[in-house]
Write a protein that holds these residues in place. Structure first.
Motif, PDB file in Angstrom:
ATOM      1  N   ASN A  48      10.171  -9.613  15.120  1.00  7.37           N
ATOM      2  CA  ASN A  48      10.612 -10.170  13.836  1.00  7.37           C
ATOM      3  C   ASN A  48       9.430 -10.430  12.909  1.00  7.37           C
ATOM      4  OD1 ASN A  48      13.251 -10.089  14.716  1.00  7.37           O
ATOM      5  ND2 ASN A  48      13.289 -12.235  15.358  1.00  7.37           N
ATOM      6  N   MET A  49       8.329 -10.954  13.461  1.00 10.38           N
ATOM      7  CA  MET A  49       7.139 -11.203  12.630  1.00 10.38           C
ATOM      8  C   MET A  49       6.575  -9.894  12.092  1.00 10.38           C
ATOM      9  SD  MET A  49       3.551 -13.063  13.639  1.00 10.38           S
ATOM     10  CE  MET A  49       4.184 -14.725  13.418  1.00 10.38           C
ATOM     11  N   ASP A  50       6.488  -8.875  12.944  1.00 14.30           N
ATOM     12  CA  ASP A  50       5.959  -7.590  12.480  1.00 14.30           C
ATOM     13  C   ASP A  50       6.830  -7.008  11.374  1.00 14.30           C
ATOM     14  OD1 ASP A  50       4.035  -7.917  14.374  1.00 14.30           O
ATOM     15  OD2 ASP A  50       4.872  -6.497  15.823  1.00 14.30           O
ATOM     16  N   GLU A  51       8.137  -7.102  11.554  1.00 14.51           N
ATOM     17  CA  GLU A  51       9.040  -6.557  10.546  1.00 14.51           C
ATOM     18  C   GLU A  51       8.890  -7.308   9.227  1.00 14.51           C
ATOM     19  OE1 GLU A  51      13.832  -5.666   9.959  1.00 14.51           O
ATOM     20  OE2 GLU A  51      13.091  -6.670  11.766  1.00 14.51           O
ATOM     21  N   SER A  52       8.754  -8.641   9.309  1.00 14.15           N
ATOM     22  CA  SER A  52       8.588  -9.436   8.086  1.00 14.15           C
ATOM     23  C   SER A  52       7.284  -9.110   7.375  1.00 14.15           C
ATOM     24  CB  SER A  52       8.659 -10.918   8.433  1.00 14.15           C
ATOM     25  OG  SER A  52       8.389 -11.718   7.304  1.00 14.15           O
ATOM     26  N   LEU A  53       6.200  -8.989   8.154  1.00 11.09           N
ATOM     27  CA  LEU A  53       4.907  -8.661   7.542  1.00 11.09           C
ATOM     28  C   LEU A  53       4.939  -7.290   6.870  1.00 11.09           C
ATOM     29  CD1 LEU A  53       2.364  -9.996  10.197  1.00 11.09           C
ATOM     30  CD2 LEU A  53       2.695 -10.866   7.870  1.00 11.09           C
ATOM     31  N   LEU A  54       5.533  -6.318   7.547  1.00 16.69           N
ATOM     32  CA  LEU A  54       5.598  -4.982   6.967  1.00 16.69           C
ATOM     33  C   LEU A  54       6.432  -4.965   5.685  1.00 16.69           C
ATOM     34  CD1 LEU A  54       5.948  -2.735  10.152  1.00 16.69           C
ATOM     35  CD2 LEU A  54       4.041  -2.761   8.540  1.00 16.69           C
ATOM     36  N   LYS A  55       7.524  -5.694   5.654  1.00 17.60           N
ATOM     37  CA  LYS A  55       8.348  -5.746   4.454  1.00 17.60           C
ATOM     38  C   LYS A  55       7.575  -6.358   3.282  1.00 17.60           C
ATOM     39  CE  LYS A  55      12.972  -5.825   6.494  1.00 17.60           C
ATOM     40  NZ  LYS A  55      14.210  -6.620   6.668  1.00 17.60           N
ATOM     41  N   ARG A  56       6.894  -7.454   3.560  1.00 20.73           N
ATOM     42  CA  ARG A  56       6.144  -8.105   2.487  1.00 20.73           C
ATOM     43  C   ARG A  56       4.972  -7.246   2.025  1.00 20.73           C
ATOM     44  NH1 ARG A  56       5.285 -14.321   4.205  1.00 20.73           N
ATOM     45  NH2 ARG A  56       4.536 -14.397   2.028  1.00 20.73           N
ATOM     46  N   ALA A  57       4.330  -6.558   2.979  1.00 25.32           N
ATOM     47  CA  ALA A  57       3.202  -5.700   2.611  1.00 25.32           C
ATOM     48  C   ALA A  57       3.670  -4.532   1.760  1.00 25.32           C
ATOM     49  CB  ALA A  57       2.496  -5.213   3.872  1.00 25.32           C
ATOM     50  N   HIS A  58       4.784  -3.909   2.145  1.00 20.45           N
ATOM     51  CA  HIS A  58       5.301  -2.800   1.346  1.00 20.45           C
ATOM     52  C   HIS A  58       5.708  -3.260  -0.052  1.00 20.45           C
ATOM     53  CE1 HIS A  58       5.215   0.593   4.074  1.00 20.45           C
ATOM     54  NE2 HIS A  58       5.756  -0.142   5.056  1.00 20.45           N
TER      55      HIS A  58
END
Length: 478
Positions: A48-58
């Motif tokens: 979940n953390m990885d998915e959240s970070l990737l979404k915010r980074a994109h």
């Protein structure tokens, strides 16, 4: 060594072993569930953390606009305004980086080759864990910035998540331990309750061993303990029947021994007290009576010993021609009954058994027929296909007496005035059953009694298997 190992392996009570096994089984199950739960939760939170970070980074990298800082004249990207809870920086293709938040390097996850590969567009993104020089752990997600040759790296501290892991581990450990304790208690309760009938059965067996009271035990339910109690009751019935037969044998033997012993003692006292006036002929008659009584007593004791054995002491099983056994028995009985004629019609029949026991049984049948035959009577002996028939020309057997003639010490009203102990035919039945055969009595077409002995075997002397042993409860008396 084997006995010692076995005793140490099964040391302790059954209830204790059941409790221990239950506790170990539940503890193993709880441990597997707890470990699986811990790692599933950890992996899911990390994903979940990885998915959240990737979404915010994109989202941030798709709008690379900058704002001028009037205080120092620098520019910083717009996405830095929404990065209060994370650390961010832009990464060049050669690995250099710019930190718009102006955080110290030892307090910030430093980009590496993975982030440079993203800036070089060799990788679409990069997600990894980075530890700072101060030992703080970050989870970093890097994506390329649109319209530039740089990459954006967002990093979030794992400290809150690791704290949550510790709390989760403590909760799992606490409730797992509580579950093990509860399982141990439940196992003890189940073992104590389930083994209560076993303890009652043990107490009953101890009482029986102490008091020798063979009263059957009460049976409750239809479970394994009830079936065990039922089997134990069957054993008690067998032991009780065996003890009753033993007592009956002792009582009957004492009754049968009393008569020849009394007569023998009387004759001996007459010889002892006789004066010189007794004639030689009278003395010879007394000595003849004594010898006859001693022989009768010897035969009675031998019959009692034979019947008292549940099994032959050391039987010699061999393939025996029953016709030869009958010939030898006839030779002996002819000497004891010279006034009786024996007619024989026999064919070979081979059986597996003890030759001496078989000869004694056949001799008893022939003696019984000779005893009941009238003077100058004929005893008809026939052996065909394993069926030995002995017919006499005496008065025969009453219908009421036929079911009991092979019982020990049974003597019909007519036989009580004749010599004998009532054991000869009982020995015949015992030998027949030990050899796997049977014996029966009936009326004879010659007017007297017919005794029929049936034994398994074959008409040729081929080897045969020993007959199945008759149970101890059935081998003597019914």
């Amino acid at each position: 060594m084997t006995a010692t190992a076995t005793s140490s392996r099964y040391r302790g009570s059954l209830a204790g072993r059941v409790t221990l096994l239950t506790t170990l089984a539940v503890a193993g199950s709880i441990a597997m569930i707890a470990i699986g739960l811990y790692f599933v939760v950890r992996i899911q939170l990390q994903a979940n953390m990885d998915e959240s970070l990737l979404k915010r980074a994109h989202a941030a990298a798709s709008n690379p606009q900058y704002i001028h800082d009037a205080r120092d004249g620098s520019y910083f990207p717009v996405f830095a305004l929404n990065a209060g809870d994370i650390a961010l920086m832009s990464v060049g293709q050669n690995g250099d980086y710019w930190n718009p938040q102006k955080r110290a390097d030892d307090d910030f996850p430093v980009p590496g080759a993975a982030e440079a590969y993203v800036a070089q567009r060799k990788e679409p993104y990069a997600v990894r864990t980075i530890t700072t020089d101060k030992g703080e752990v970050f989870r970093a997600a890097t994506v390329p910035i649109s319209g530039t040759d740089e990459a954006l790296m967002l990093a979030q501290s794992l400290e809150p998540q690791q704290a949550m892991y510790k709390r989760l581990g403590f909760v799992v450990l606490f409730f797992g331990g509580a579950g093990v304790v509860a399982a141990a208690f439940a196992g003890w309760v189940v073992a104590a309750g389930g083994l209560r009938p076993v303890r009652r059965l043990t107490a009953s067996v101890d009482r029986i061993a102490t008091t020798e009271d063979l009263t059957p035990l009460p049976v409750e339910g239809d479970d394994e303990i009830a079936r065990l109690a039922t089997s134990f009751n069957r054993m008690l019935s067998a032991v009780s029947a065996s003890r009753d037969r033993q007592r009956q044998l002792v009582a009957d033997a004492s009754h049968e021994l009393r008569t020849p012993l009394t007569s023998l003692r009387t004759n001996v006292e007459l010889l002892t007290q006789a004066d010189a006036s007794i004639s030689g002929e009278q003395r010879a008659d007394l000595l003849g009576d004594i010898r006859a009584q001693i022989e009768e007593l010897t035969n009675l004791i031998g019959d009692l010993v034979e019947l008292a054995r549940d099994e032959p002491a050391e039987p010699t099983l061999e393939t025996v021609d029953l016709s030869d056994v009958v010939d030898r028995a006839l030779s002996r009985v002819r000497l004891r009954a010279p006034s009786v004629t024996f007619s024989e019609e026999m064919t070979p029949w081979w059986v597996m058994g003890d030759a001496s026991s078989l000869e004694r049984a056949v001799t008893n049948l022939l003696d019984n027929a000779a005893k009941w035959s009238p003077a100058s009577g004929t005893v008809h002996v026939s052996l065909r296909n394993g069926v030995l028939s002995v017919d006499d020309e005496g008065p025969g057997i009453a219908d009421d007496d036929i079911p009991y003639v092979f019982d020990r010490f049974y003597r019909s009203t007519e036989a009580r005035s004749m010599p004998g102990s009532g054991l000869g035919l009982a020995i015949v039945r015992q030998v027949a059953e030990r050899t796997g055969g049977s014996v029966s009595a009936a009326r004879s077409p010659y007017g007297g009694a017919r005794m029929t002995l049936r034994l398994p075997g074959s008409a040729s002397p081929r080897p045969t298997e020993p007959p199945a042993a008759v149970s101890k409860n059935e081998g003597l008396d019914h």
